[in-house]
Design a protein around this motif. Sequence first.
Motif, PDB file in Angstrom:
ATOM      1  N   GLU A 266      -6.738  28.640 -19.487  1.00 25.81           N
ATOM      2  CA  GLU A 266      -6.248  27.531 -20.308  1.00 25.81           C
ATOM      3  C   GLU A 266      -7.337  26.970 -21.228  1.00 25.81           C
ATOM      4  OE1 GLU A 266      -3.464  24.737 -18.822  1.00 25.81           O
ATOM      5  OE2 GLU A 266      -3.043  25.894 -17.022  1.00 25.81           O
ATOM      6  N   PRO A 267      -7.879  27.807 -22.104  1.00 28.84           N
ATOM      7  CA  PRO A 267      -8.961  27.344 -22.970  1.00 28.84           C
ATOM      8  C   PRO A 267      -8.550  26.248 -23.948  1.00 28.84           C
ATOM      9  CG  PRO A 267      -8.142  29.472 -23.705  1.00 28.84           C
ATOM     10  CD  PRO A 267      -7.528  29.215 -22.364  1.00 28.84           C
ATOM     11  N   ALA A 268      -7.254  26.145 -24.267  1.00 29.92           N
ATOM     12  CA  ALA A 268      -6.807  25.133 -25.232  1.00 29.92           C
ATOM     13  C   ALA A 268      -6.340  23.843 -24.577  1.00 29.92           C
ATOM     14  CB  ALA A 268      -5.667  25.702 -26.087  1.00 29.92           C
ATOM     15  N   ALA A 269      -6.433  23.749 -23.262  1.00 32.77           N
ATOM     16  CA  ALA A 269      -5.961  22.552 -22.560  1.00 32.77           C
ATOM     17  C   ALA A 269      -6.677  21.312 -23.073  1.00 32.77           C
ATOM     18  CB  ALA A 269      -6.182  22.692 -21.060  1.00 32.77           C
ATOM     19  N   GLY A 270      -5.913  20.291 -23.442  1.00 28.21           N
ATOM     20  CA  GLY A 270      -6.484  19.030 -23.893  1.00 28.21           C
ATOM     21  C   GLY A 270      -6.943  19.003 -25.330  1.00 28.21           C
ATOM     22  N   MET A 271      -6.773  20.118 -26.044  1.00 31.64           N
ATOM     23  CA  MET A 271      -7.224  20.164 -27.437  1.00 31.64           C
ATOM     24  C   MET A 271      -6.125  19.664 -28.376  1.00 31.64           C
ATOM     25  SD  MET A 271      -9.403  23.683 -27.910  1.00 31.64           S
ATOM     26  CE  MET A 271     -11.044  23.845 -27.191  1.00 31.64           C
ATOM     27  N   ASN A 272      -6.537  19.079 -29.498  1.00 27.75           N
ATOM     28  CA  ASN A 272      -5.572  18.678 -30.515  1.00 27.75           C
ATOM     29  C   ASN A 272      -5.249  19.882 -31.404  1.00 27.75           C
ATOM     30  OD1 ASN A 272      -7.536  18.893 -32.664  1.00 27.75           O
ATOM     31  ND2 ASN A 272      -8.332  16.886 -32.080  1.00 27.75           N
ATOM     32  N   PRO A 273      -4.245  19.768 -32.284  1.00 29.88           N
ATOM     33  CA  PRO A 273      -3.843  20.928 -33.093  1.00 29.88           C
ATOM     34  C   PRO A 273      -4.974  21.530 -33.929  1.00 29.88           C
ATOM     35  CG  PRO A 273      -2.130  19.259 -33.167  1.00 29.88           C
ATOM     36  CD  PRO A 273      -3.291  18.645 -32.445  1.00 29.88           C
ATOM     37  N   GLN A 274      -5.842  20.693 -34.486  1.00 36.51           N
ATOM     38  CA  GLN A 274      -6.938  21.217 -35.289  1.00 36.51           C
ATOM     39  C   GLN A 274      -7.927  22.006 -34.421  1.00 36.51           C
ATOM     40  OE1 GLN A 274      -5.850  17.982 -35.392  1.00 36.51           O
ATOM     41  NE2 GLN A 274      -4.760  18.192 -37.354  1.00 36.51           N
ATOM     42  N   GLU A 275      -8.197  21.477 -33.227  1.00 40.57           N
ATOM     43  CA  GLU A 275      -9.108  22.182 -32.319  1.00 40.57           C
ATOM     44  C   GLU A 275      -8.509  23.502 -31.854  1.00 40.57           C
ATOM     45  OE1 GLU A 275     -11.517  18.473 -30.210  1.00 40.57           O
ATOM     46  OE2 GLU A 275      -9.503  18.996 -29.490  1.00 40.57           O
ATOM     47  N   LYS A 276      -7.194  23.521 -31.628  1.00 39.79           N
ATOM     48  CA  LYS A 276      -6.537  24.763 -31.210  1.00 39.79           C
ATOM     49  C   LYS A 276      -6.598  25.814 -32.303  1.00 39.79           C
ATOM     50  CE  LYS A 276      -3.305  22.672 -27.915  1.00 39.79           C
ATOM     51  NZ  LYS A 276      -1.875  22.409 -27.597  1.00 39.79           N
TER      52      LYS A 276
ATOM     53  N   LEU B 243      -8.816  38.341 -21.391  1.00 46.46           N
ATOM     54  CA  LEU B 243      -7.533  38.022 -20.768  1.00 46.46           C
ATOM     55  C   LEU B 243      -7.477  36.518 -20.616  1.00 46.46           C
ATOM     56  CD1 LEU B 243      -4.885  38.908 -19.302  1.00 46.46           C
ATOM     57  CD2 LEU B 243      -6.231  38.952 -17.177  1.00 46.46           C
ATOM     58  N   LEU B 244      -6.425  35.904 -21.158  1.00 49.09           N
ATOM     59  CA  LEU B 244      -6.357  34.447 -21.078  1.00 49.09           C
ATOM     60  C   LEU B 244      -5.043  33.961 -20.481  1.00 49.09           C
ATOM     61  CD1 LEU B 244      -4.496  32.994 -23.580  1.00 49.09           C
ATOM     62  CD2 LEU B 244      -6.298  34.032 -24.929  1.00 49.09           C
ATOM     63  N   ILE B 245      -5.142  32.865 -19.753  1.00 51.66           N
ATOM     64  CA  ILE B 245      -4.004  32.081 -19.286  1.00 51.66           C
ATOM     65  C   ILE B 245      -3.856  30.907 -20.242  1.00 51.66           C
ATOM     66  CG2 ILE B 245      -3.146  30.539 -17.483  1.00 51.66           C
ATOM     67  CD1 ILE B 245      -4.736  32.197 -15.455  1.00 51.66           C
ATOM     68  N   GLU B 246      -2.649  30.655 -20.695  1.00 54.39           N
ATOM     69  CA  GLU B 246      -2.462  29.533 -21.605  1.00 54.39           C
ATOM     70  C   GLU B 246      -1.006  29.082 -21.594  1.00 54.39           C
ATOM     71  OE1 GLU B 246      -2.968  26.532 -23.483  1.00 54.39           O
ATOM     72  OE2 GLU B 246      -4.830  27.706 -23.392  1.00 54.39           O
ATOM     73  N   HIS B 247      -0.805  27.758 -21.621  1.00 54.78           N
ATOM     74  CA  HIS B 247       0.550  27.196 -21.657  1.00 54.78           C
ATOM     75  C   HIS B 247       1.047  26.951 -23.077  1.00 54.78           C
ATOM     76  CE1 HIS B 247       1.508  26.742 -17.455  1.00 54.78           C
ATOM     77  NE2 HIS B 247       0.322  26.211 -17.219  1.00 54.78           N
ATOM     78  N   ASP B 248       0.141  26.956 -24.040  1.00 54.69           N
ATOM     79  CA  ASP B 248       0.542  26.749 -25.429  1.00 54.69           C
ATOM     80  C   ASP B 248       1.111  28.068 -25.962  1.00 54.69           C
ATOM     81  OD1 ASP B 248       0.486  26.686 -28.323  1.00 54.69           O
ATOM     82  OD2 ASP B 248      -0.743  24.881 -28.168  1.00 54.69           O
ATOM     83  N   MET B 249       2.448  28.156 -26.038  1.00 54.36           N
ATOM     84  CA  MET B 249       3.086  29.407 -26.405  1.00 54.36           C
ATOM     85  C   MET B 249       2.794  29.804 -27.843  1.00 54.36           C
ATOM     86  SD  MET B 249       4.518  30.860 -23.876  1.00 54.36           S
ATOM     87  CE  MET B 249       2.993  30.346 -23.086  1.00 54.36           C
ATOM     88  N   GLY B 250       2.634  28.821 -28.727  1.00 58.44           N
ATOM     89  CA  GLY B 250       2.294  29.150 -30.104  1.00 58.44           C
ATOM     90  C   GLY B 250       0.968  29.867 -30.181  1.00 58.44           C
ATOM     91  N   LEU B 251      -0.025  29.381 -29.445  1.00 62.11           N
ATOM     92  CA  LEU B 251      -1.342  30.005 -29.431  1.00 62.11           C
ATOM     93  C   LEU B 251      -1.272  31.398 -28.822  1.00 62.11           C
ATOM     94  CD1 LEU B 251      -4.706  28.334 -28.650  1.00 62.11           C
ATOM     95  CD2 LEU B 251      -4.126  30.462 -27.494  1.00 62.11           C
ATOM     96  N   VAL B 252      -0.564  31.532 -27.700  1.00 65.54           N
ATOM     97  CA  VAL B 252      -0.478  32.824 -27.017  1.00 65.54           C
ATOM     98  C   VAL B 252       0.181  33.866 -27.911  1.00 65.54           C
ATOM     99  CG1 VAL B 252       0.616  34.073 -25.104  1.00 65.54           C
ATOM    100  CG2 VAL B 252      -0.473  31.862 -24.691  1.00 65.54           C
ATOM    101  N   MET B 253       1.315  33.507 -28.500  1.00 66.78           N
ATOM    102  CA  MET B 253       2.067  34.474 -29.295  1.00 66.78           C
ATOM    103  C   MET B 253       1.321  34.854 -30.569  1.00 66.78           C
ATOM    104  SD  MET B 253       4.604  35.167 -27.433  1.00 66.78           S
ATOM    105  CE  MET B 253       5.343  34.472 -25.942  1.00 66.78           C
ATOM    106  N   ASP B 254       0.539  33.950 -31.112  1.00 65.57           N
ATOM    107  CA  ASP B 254      -0.218  34.231 -32.327  1.00 65.57           C
ATOM    108  C   ASP B 254      -1.491  35.012 -32.051  1.00 65.57           C
ATOM    109  OD1 ASP B 254      -0.861  33.830 -35.187  1.00 65.57           O
ATOM    110  OD2 ASP B 254      -2.506  32.633 -34.386  1.00 65.57           O
ATOM    111  N   LEU B 255      -2.073  34.791 -30.871  1.00 69.23           N
ATOM    112  CA  LEU B 255      -3.400  35.323 -30.576  1.00 69.23           C
ATOM    113  C   LEU B 255      -3.377  36.647 -29.815  1.00 69.23           C
ATOM    114  CD1 LEU B 255      -6.478  34.770 -30.671  1.00 69.23           C
ATOM    115  CD2 LEU B 255      -6.211  33.462 -28.547  1.00 69.23           C
ATOM    116  N   CYS B 256      -2.517  36.754 -28.817  1.00 70.76           N
ATOM    117  CA  CYS B 256      -2.558  37.897 -27.892  1.00 70.76           C
ATOM    118  C   CYS B 256      -1.803  39.104 -28.440  1.00 70.76           C
ATOM    119  CB  CYS B 256      -1.990  37.502 -26.539  1.00 70.76           C
ATOM    120  SG  CYS B 256      -2.943  36.206 -25.702  1.00 70.76           S
TER     121      CYS B 256
END
Length: 259
Positions: A180-190, A209-222
């Motif tokens: 969860e590297p993006a946990a607690g980050m604002n949109p600009q930080e993400k 390999l990353l775990i993340e709950h932000d689906m936008g980040l996961v789908m764009d990045l992975c």
Amino acid sequence: MSDTPALHVSGVNKAFGGLKAVQNFSLSLSPGDLAGLIGPNGAGKTTVFNLLTGVYAPDSGTVALADLSIMGLRPSAIAAAGMARTFQNIRLFGELSVLDNVKLACHVRVTHSMLSAVLRSVSHRAEERAIDARACRLLELFDLADRAGEPANSLPYGDQRRLEIARALATDPKVLLLDEPAAGMNPQEKKALRALIRRVRDEFKVTILLIEHDMGLVMDLCERITVLDYGIIIAEGTPAQVQSNPKVIEAYLGAEAAT
């Protein structure tokens, strides 16, 4: 590029009493892959990371880092073999400086003996200079160089997240696990984090390999995604394949959209 997977996991199982936390988990990542592991809360994602890094011992199955079996190794030995991770809850040495947090991680790769350190031999001094240079380079990459002398716990939350990734990279890993590297980050930080993770993969030639709950980040990045539900893999594939999978929509994306 070698045909040997950077990380190969086969048939891993883990139960805690009567709870089957992970069941028949298998995963193969090639060198340079950027993959995601997703699923609802309690799906077993962090348990998988703990199994890969030696925090938990699998009940059965195999885990190999390149061509080296890491089954039964201690976390420190797995780190030395080339696996690094960050944590969902940041675990920096808060009272130490930003620079010293990274330098400590660099010492996973030291080759000088305790005696040479005590005597401050030529080889020891050269290795320490190399550690200083590597740590400073990482801080520059993560835009933390101007805060090198500050205590780590004085950094804003997003900077602490980036420092933790920098510290993990300081061990010179072959495989980097990001919890969860993006946990607690604002949109600009993400947005900046997405670019940074891609740069880390490309510049350091590391498998991620990353775990993340932000689906936008996961789908764009992975590039590929594995989906867990109740410890069982229910889908694997590209972001498009995962997004359109009915089991995923029901178990995770549908639940997310309904909130």
